[in-house]
Design an enzyme around this catalytic site. Structure first.
Site, PDB file in Angstrom:
ATOM      1  N   LYS A  10     -33.945  17.855 -69.192  1.00 40.55           N
ATOM      2  CA  LYS A  10     -33.847  18.769 -68.446  1.00 40.55           C
ATOM      3  C   LYS A  10     -33.584  18.307 -67.127  1.00 40.55           C
ATOM      4  O   LYS A  10     -33.559  17.313 -66.870  1.00 40.55           O
ATOM      5  CB  LYS A  10     -35.166  19.642 -68.481  1.00 40.55           C
ATOM      6  CG  LYS A  10     -35.465  20.461 -70.108  1.00 40.55           C
ATOM      7  CD  LYS A  10     -36.615  21.229 -70.024  1.00 40.55           C
ATOM      8  CE  LYS A  10     -36.867  21.774 -71.353  1.00 40.55           C
ATOM      9  NZ  LYS A  10     -38.047  22.671 -71.429  1.00 40.55           N
ATOM     10  N   TYR A  51     -31.796  29.992 -75.232  1.00 39.37           N
ATOM     11  CA  TYR A  51     -33.164  30.408 -75.036  1.00 39.37           C
ATOM     12  C   TYR A  51     -33.189  32.026 -75.432  1.00 39.37           C
ATOM     13  O   TYR A  51     -34.244  32.953 -75.158  1.00 39.37           O
ATOM     14  CB  TYR A  51     -33.682  30.277 -73.727  1.00 39.37           C
ATOM     15  CG  TYR A  51     -34.255  29.113 -73.499  1.00 39.37           C
ATOM     16  CD1 TYR A  51     -34.926  28.217 -74.379  1.00 39.37           C
ATOM     17  CD2 TYR A  51     -33.652  28.153 -72.270  1.00 39.37           C
ATOM     18  CE1 TYR A  51     -35.408  26.958 -73.921  1.00 39.37           C
ATOM     19  CE2 TYR A  51     -34.132  26.900 -72.001  1.00 39.37           C
ATOM     20  CZ  TYR A  51     -35.031  26.342 -72.862  1.00 39.37           C
ATOM     21  OH  TYR A  51     -35.217  25.086 -72.538  1.00 39.37           O
ATOM     22  N   THR A  93     -45.388  21.651 -75.670  1.00 38.69           N
ATOM     23  CA  THR A  93     -44.991  21.948 -74.612  1.00 38.69           C
ATOM     24  C   THR A  93     -45.650  21.892 -73.250  1.00 38.69           C
ATOM     25  O   THR A  93     -44.974  21.625 -72.141  1.00 38.69           O
ATOM     26  CB  THR A  93     -44.802  23.650 -74.703  1.00 38.69           C
ATOM     27  OG1 THR A  93     -44.470  24.018 -76.089  1.00 38.69           O
ATOM     28  CG2 THR A  93     -43.926  24.346 -73.749  1.00 38.69           C
ATOM     29  N   ASN A 114     -41.143  20.358 -68.306  1.00 42.32           N
ATOM     30  CA  ASN A 114     -41.687  19.530 -69.203  1.00 42.32           C
ATOM     31  C   ASN A 114     -40.382  18.538 -69.899  1.00 42.32           C
ATOM     32  O   ASN A 114     -40.600  17.971 -70.984  1.00 42.32           O
ATOM     33  CB  ASN A 114     -42.381  20.166 -70.204  1.00 42.32           C
ATOM     34  CG  ASN A 114     -41.357  21.140 -71.010  1.00 42.32           C
ATOM     35  OD1 ASN A 114     -40.198  21.134 -70.501  1.00 42.32           O
ATOM     36  ND2 ASN A 114     -41.863  21.842 -72.015  1.00 42.32           N
ATOM     37  N   HIS A 117     -35.987  19.131 -74.144  1.00 40.76           N
ATOM     38  CA  HIS A 117     -36.005  20.333 -75.196  1.00 40.76           C
ATOM     39  C   HIS A 117     -35.587  19.474 -76.468  1.00 40.76           C
ATOM     40  O   HIS A 117     -34.545  18.646 -76.469  1.00 40.76           O
ATOM     41  CB  HIS A 117     -34.826  21.336 -74.681  1.00 40.76           C
ATOM     42  CG  HIS A 117     -34.797  22.154 -75.797  1.00 40.76           C
ATOM     43  ND1 HIS A 117     -35.302  23.345 -76.549  1.00 40.76           N
ATOM     44  CD2 HIS A 117     -33.489  22.051 -77.120  1.00 40.76           C
ATOM     45  CE1 HIS A 117     -34.943  23.731 -77.634  1.00 40.76           C
ATOM     46  NE2 HIS A 117     -33.717  22.861 -77.986  1.00 40.76           N
ATOM     47  N   GLU A 128     -28.298  25.496 -82.377  1.00 43.24           N
ATOM     48  CA  GLU A 128     -28.134  24.887 -81.208  1.00 43.24           C
ATOM     49  C   GLU A 128     -27.026  23.859 -81.032  1.00 43.24           C
ATOM     50  O   GLU A 128     -26.414  23.684 -80.008  1.00 43.24           O
ATOM     51  CB  GLU A 128     -29.500  24.099 -80.612  1.00 43.24           C
ATOM     52  CG  GLU A 128     -30.615  25.401 -80.419  1.00 43.24           C
ATOM     53  CD  GLU A 128     -32.066  24.737 -80.363  1.00 43.24           C
ATOM     54  OE1 GLU A 128     -32.219  23.521 -80.470  1.00 43.24           O
ATOM     55  OE2 GLU A 128     -33.045  25.326 -80.349  1.00 43.24           O
TER      56      GLU A 128
HETATM   57  P1  IDP Z   1     -40.697  23.887 -76.529  1.00 45.28           P
HETATM   58  O1  IDP Z   1     -39.842  23.612 -75.386  1.00 45.28           O
HETATM   59  O2  IDP Z   1     -42.109  22.905 -76.574  1.00 45.28           O
HETATM   60  O3  IDP Z   1     -40.068  24.331 -77.943  1.00 45.28           O
HETATM   61  P2  IDP Z   1     -40.848  26.742 -76.017  1.00 45.28           P
HETATM   62  O4  IDP Z   1     -42.113  27.817 -76.414  1.00 45.28           O
HETATM   63  O5  IDP Z   1     -39.681  26.877 -77.047  1.00 45.28           O
HETATM   64  O6  IDP Z   1     -41.439  25.390 -75.903  1.00 45.28           O
HETATM   65  O7  IDP Z   1     -40.479  27.236 -74.653  1.00 45.28           O
HETATM   66  C1  IDP Z   1     -39.398  27.037 -73.943  1.00 45.28           C
HETATM   67  C2  IDP Z   1     -39.644  26.456 -72.752  1.00 45.28           C
HETATM   68  O8  IDP Z   1     -39.998  27.414 -71.827  1.00 45.28           O
HETATM   69  C3  IDP Z   1     -40.553  25.173 -72.593  1.00 45.28           C
HETATM   70  O9  IDP Z   1     -40.203  23.862 -72.835  1.00 45.28           O
HETATM   71  C4  IDP Z   1     -40.882  25.485 -71.269  1.00 45.28           C
HETATM   72  O10 IDP Z   1     -39.888  24.490 -70.254  1.00 45.28           O
HETATM   73  C5  IDP Z   1     -40.808  26.772 -70.830  1.00 45.28           C
HETATM   74  N1  IDP Z   1     -42.307  27.471 -70.977  1.00 45.28           N
HETATM   75  C6  IDP Z   1     -42.766  27.873 -72.169  1.00 45.28           C
HETATM   76  N2  IDP Z   1     -43.883  28.450 -72.027  1.00 45.28           N
HETATM   77  C7  IDP Z   1     -43.939  28.489 -70.676  1.00 45.28           C
HETATM   78  C8  IDP Z   1     -45.195  29.015 -69.808  1.00 45.28           C
HETATM   79  O11 IDP Z   1     -46.037  29.620 -70.364  1.00 45.28           O
HETATM   80  N3  IDP Z   1     -44.959  29.175 -68.650  1.00 45.28           N
HETATM   81  C9  IDP Z   1     -43.911  28.186 -68.154  1.00 45.28           C
HETATM   82  N4  IDP Z   1     -42.910  27.937 -68.653  1.00 45.28           N
HETATM   83  C10 IDP Z   1     -42.804  27.909 -70.124  1.00 45.28           C
HETATM   84 MG    MG Z   2     -38.907  25.875 -78.317  1.00 43.04          MG
END
Ligand code: IDP
Ligand code: MG
Length: 137
Positions: A10, A51, A93, A114, A117, A128
């Site tokens: 990212k 997304y 996450t 974070n 992805h 994807e």
């Molecule tokens: P993942 O990347 O671990 O699969 P997902 O739930 O698919 O997590 O969410 C996609 C991305 O959205 C996360 O990697 C993070 O960057 C962001 N995200 C998810 N939940 C939150 C949140 O509660 N607050 C802020 N950003 C979030």
């Molecule tokens: Mg995800």
């Protein structure tokens, strides 16, 4: 079981100079290979596709904003159980909850920023990979 997965480093990872550090971890896993690699700006239409499952969630708009704030690195990693394996290397996450030693656990503090992805299932990987590398087969 050899698989392919879609990984994105990212914009925070790219800005912070962590491309080599993170990709090095994939390269060091026995038998995994990098099959495609590209530094690129992700535009809104592409991110909306990627997304789609998160549309309408409170974190969606800031996520798309962040993901278009600078270049990302998109890559295809191939190898034994690589879908599960890259998710394990990435950690959960929330980087604060992530175990030290994982990518998110070692480098992250903020849930949105974070670093990485990674496709979460064979179905997600197939979907994807088509979005990011439509000409790759
Ligand atoms: P993942 O990347 O671990 O699969 P997902 O739930 O698919 O997590 O969410 C996609 C991305 O959205 C996360 O990697 C993070 O960057 C962001 N995200 C998810 N939940 C939150 C949140 O509660 N607050 C802020 N950003 C979030
Ligand atoms: Mg995800």
């Amino acid at each position: 079981m050899s698989q392919r997965t879609l990984v994105l480093l990212k914009p925070d990872a790219v800005r912070r100079g962590l491309i080599g550090e993170i990709i090095g971890r994939f390269e060091k896993k026995a038998g995994w290979t990098i099959r495609a690699l590209e530094l690129r700006e992700l535009d809104r239409p592409l991110l909306e596709q990627h997304y789609a499952e998160h549309v309408g969630r409170p974190f969606y708009e800031p996520l798309v904003e962040f993901m278009s704030s600078g270049p990302s690195v998109a890559l295809v990693v191939e190898g034994e159980r690589v879908i599960e394996g890259v998710r394990a290397l990435a950690g959960p996450t929330d980087p604060i909850a992530a175990t030290p030693g994982s990518i998110r656990g070692d480098f992250g503090t903020i849930v949105r920023e974070n670093l990485i992805h990674a496709s979460d299932s064979e179905e997600s990987a197939e979907r994807e990979l088509k979005i990011f590398f439509p000409d790759f087969s």
